[in-house]
Design an enzyme around this catalytic site. Structure first.
Site, PDB file in Angstrom:
ATOM      1  N   THR A 221      67.270 105.586 -63.738  1.00  0.00           N
ATOM      2  CA  THR A 221      68.604 105.834 -64.263  1.00  0.00           C
ATOM      3  C   THR A 221      68.672 105.628 -65.769  1.00  0.00           C
ATOM      4  O   THR A 221      67.860 104.915 -66.358  1.00  0.00           O
ATOM      5  CB  THR A 221      69.630 104.931 -63.557  1.00  0.00           C
TER       6      THR A 221
ATOM      7  N   GLN B  32      73.524  99.293 -65.527  1.00  0.00           N
ATOM      8  CA  GLN B  32      72.526 100.311 -65.214  1.00  0.00           C
ATOM      9  C   GLN B  32      71.109  99.762 -65.271  1.00  0.00           C
ATOM     10  O   GLN B  32      70.229 100.198 -64.525  1.00  0.00           O
ATOM     11  CB  GLN B  32      72.679 101.509 -66.164  1.00  0.00           C
TER      12      GLN B  32
ATOM     13  N   HIS C 184      69.335  98.542 -62.002  1.00  0.00           N
ATOM     14  CA  HIS C 184      68.771  99.467 -61.019  1.00  0.00           C
ATOM     15  C   HIS C 184      67.259  99.344 -60.909  1.00  0.00           C
ATOM     16  O   HIS C 184      66.691  99.351 -59.819  1.00  0.00           O
ATOM     17  CB  HIS C 184      69.111 100.919 -61.389  1.00  0.00           C
TER      18      HIS C 184
ATOM     19  N   GLU D 171      71.552 110.902 -68.564  1.00  0.00           N
ATOM     20  CA  GLU D 171      72.143 111.028 -67.233  1.00  0.00           C
ATOM     21  C   GLU D 171      73.625 110.640 -67.283  1.00  0.00           C
ATOM     22  O   GLU D 171      74.495 111.374 -66.819  1.00  0.00           O
ATOM     23  CB  GLU D 171      71.389 110.125 -66.262  1.00  0.00           C
ATOM     24  N   HIS D 172      73.903 109.462 -67.826  1.00  0.00           N
ATOM     25  CA  HIS D 172      75.275 108.964 -67.974  1.00  0.00           C
ATOM     26  C   HIS D 172      75.575 108.778 -69.455  1.00  0.00           C
ATOM     27  O   HIS D 172      74.809 108.124 -70.168  1.00  0.00           O
ATOM     28  CB  HIS D 172      75.463 107.608 -67.291  1.00  0.00           C
TER      29      HIS D 172
ATOM     30  N   ASP E 150      79.794 105.799 -59.998  1.00  0.00           N
ATOM     31  CA  ASP E 150      78.837 105.529 -58.931  1.00  0.00           C
ATOM     32  C   ASP E 150      79.510 105.452 -57.567  1.00  0.00           C
ATOM     33  O   ASP E 150      78.864 105.709 -56.544  1.00  0.00           O
ATOM     34  CB  ASP E 150      78.104 104.209 -59.197  1.00  0.00           C
TER      35      ASP E 150
ATOM     36  N   GLU F 121      59.782 154.250 -66.845  1.00  0.00           N
ATOM     37  CA  GLU F 121      59.011 153.091 -66.399  1.00  0.00           C
ATOM     38  C   GLU F 121      57.811 153.494 -65.537  1.00  0.00           C
ATOM     39  O   GLU F 121      57.158 152.624 -64.954  1.00  0.00           O
ATOM     40  CB  GLU F 121      59.923 152.133 -65.620  1.00  0.00           C
TER      41      GLU F 121
ATOM     42  N   HIS G 102      61.200 155.813 -57.576  1.00  0.00           N
ATOM     43  CA  HIS G 102      62.544 155.232 -57.673  1.00  0.00           C
ATOM     44  C   HIS G 102      63.571 156.357 -57.877  1.00  0.00           C
ATOM     45  O   HIS G 102      64.620 156.384 -57.215  1.00  0.00           O
ATOM     46  CB  HIS G 102      62.621 154.257 -58.851  1.00  0.00           C
TER      47      HIS G 102
END
Length: 442
Positions: A240, A262, A265, A331-332, A365, A419, A424
């Protein structure tokens, strides 16, 4: 916690990132091991999962596929205050996730030419919930609810068997699954669980899934990389991260509390403060030393805060703070700024942005209604957090009638020939051959 002074320097985004490197060595070392574990499950199925449970979880003889009675027992034993909090979190995440499902849109390209953009849910999802240094019933909600809102019909859940629970999954995780109506649950952990979801385990009647989601350690993140292309995955969520941008008026005590929250964690967690006020930086350094020493997981927090991935960063001004944050792509991201609401628009790269000092990451959270499964390691520059859209596939439905095809007939043939793919163009011309023969009219 070290202080890095970047004032007076003209740094590129790469230079800013070099100042506070992320803890990446453990992730690199985990990939080889995780790949081997996934392959063992692919070839060995249930036997491999049991061997891994004995080696990593110290569990033998347990129910790999969790009986429904275990889930019912866990729900019945859930503490009332925890059940109330889980119920409220479910309501809030459902409301926020509902806003993530786009409506189908029809675009009329021209007369008789229509494209419908629609979003189809995947059929089957495997949700992984870790069970190592902490217990994460909140992650059950964050993964299962968006999948349900997206319309996923089959959701399987896995979490490691616990030695101190007699080989059962932690009861609070089981209870959260029960509250959400999840009945397909497996007691298997780590990279092995990701492999089981990707390849299936016939002996357990575990069918392969379409998408694997959920947080985990470096081995889980690496296992997702190992099965990419076999199944879809959410972001490779690693250790985290929190980055706080603060000005002179910010409360040092609250900043310290959020950084510590944090850091608890994982030893590899990143905790970073960016500020243009040296006095605030000094106050935070004092507060964080006290807060880190007083918290329950003080040893883990101390390792995280002393690591190269954590720092107090001094910058010249708000513009430099914004540039640093956008390059780091945390992340945060918390904004402890006097004009936080107005400033938020400039911070474009973050998994989630928490605006103002009354909006801590810990709110996100659990009870904010936002999702806490977010991209780490700078992935927020290009990847979103988990949401209902994780389990949806955008699909185009094209409908042209004969006249609409005729309007672009020459253009298709011209481009096909350019092409060197003449068949096609011939496929289009085949629809007009009858007109030349008098059997079809335009």
């Amino acid at each position: 916690m070290r202080t890095i002074d970047l004032r007076g320097q003209k740094l590129s985004p790469a230079g800013m990132l070099a100042a506070v490197p992320r803890a990446t060595q453990a992730r690199a070392e985990a990939l080889e091991t995780a790949t081997r574990i996934v392959d063992d499950v692919r070839t060995g199925g249930e036997d491999a999962l049991r061997a891994q449970a004995e080696k990593f979880d110290r569990v033998t003889g347990h129910d790999l596929r969790v009986p429904g009675s275990h889930i019912d027992d866990a729900v019945a034993a859930l503490a009332p205050e925890v059940r109330s909090a889980l119920d409220e979190a479910i309501v809030r995440v459902r409301r926020a996730s509902t806003a993530q499902v786009p409506d189908a849109r029809v675009t009329d390209i021209g007369p008789g030419a229509r494209i419908t953009q629609r979003w189809q849910p995947v059929q089957r999802v495997g949700v992984y919930i870790p069970g190592g240094k902490a217990v994460y019933p909140s992650s059950v909600i964050m993964n299962v609810v968006p999948a349900q809102i997206a319309g996923v019909e089959q959701i399987a859940l896995a979490s490691p068997p616990q030695h101190d629970q007699g080989g059962r999954i932690h009861p609070v995780i089981l209870a959260a699954a029960g509250l959400l109506g999840i009945t397909e649950v497996y007691a298997m952990g780590g990279a092995g669980a990701i492999g089981a979801f990707a390849w299936g385990v016939p002996g357990l009647d575990l069918d392969p899934v379409d998408v694997v989601s959920g947080p985990g350690n470096n081995y889980v993140a690496s296992a997702k990389r190992a099965v990419a292309g076999v199944v879809g995955t959410d972001s490779e969520a690693g250790a985290t991260e929190i980055l706080i941008v603060a000005d002179a008026a910010a409360d040092a005590r609250l900043i310290a509390a959020d950084l510590v929250s944090q850091a608890e964690h994982d030893e590899q967690a990143s905790a970073v403060l960016v500020t243009d006020d040296a006095a605030l930086a000094e106050r935070v350094a004092v507060e964080i030393e006290q807060a880190a020493a007083a918290t329950r997981h003080s040893e883990r927090v101390a390792v995280s805060l002393a690591g190269p991935q954590s720092a107090i960063v001094l910058v010249d001004d708000r513009d430099m703070a914004t540039a640093f944050s956008n390059a780091y792509a945390p992340e945060h991201l918390e904004l402890h700024l006097t004009d936080a609401e107005a400033a938020a628009a400039a911070f474009t790269s973050a998994g989630a942005v928490f605006v103002g000092d009354q909006t801590p990451v810990s709110l996100g959270d659990y009870m904010a209604g936002s999702n806490h499964v977010l991209p780490t390691g700078g992935q927020a520059r290009y990847a979103p957090g988990l949401g209902a859209y994780t389990f949806l596939r955008p699909q185009q439905v094209i409908s042209y009638d004969h006249d609409a095809l005729a309007a672009v007939r020459e253009g298709v043939v011209a481009l096909a020939n350019a092409e060197a793919l003449p068949a096609h163009g011939e496929a289009v011309e085949a629809r007009f051959q009858g007109a030349a023969e008098g059997t079809t009219t335009l």
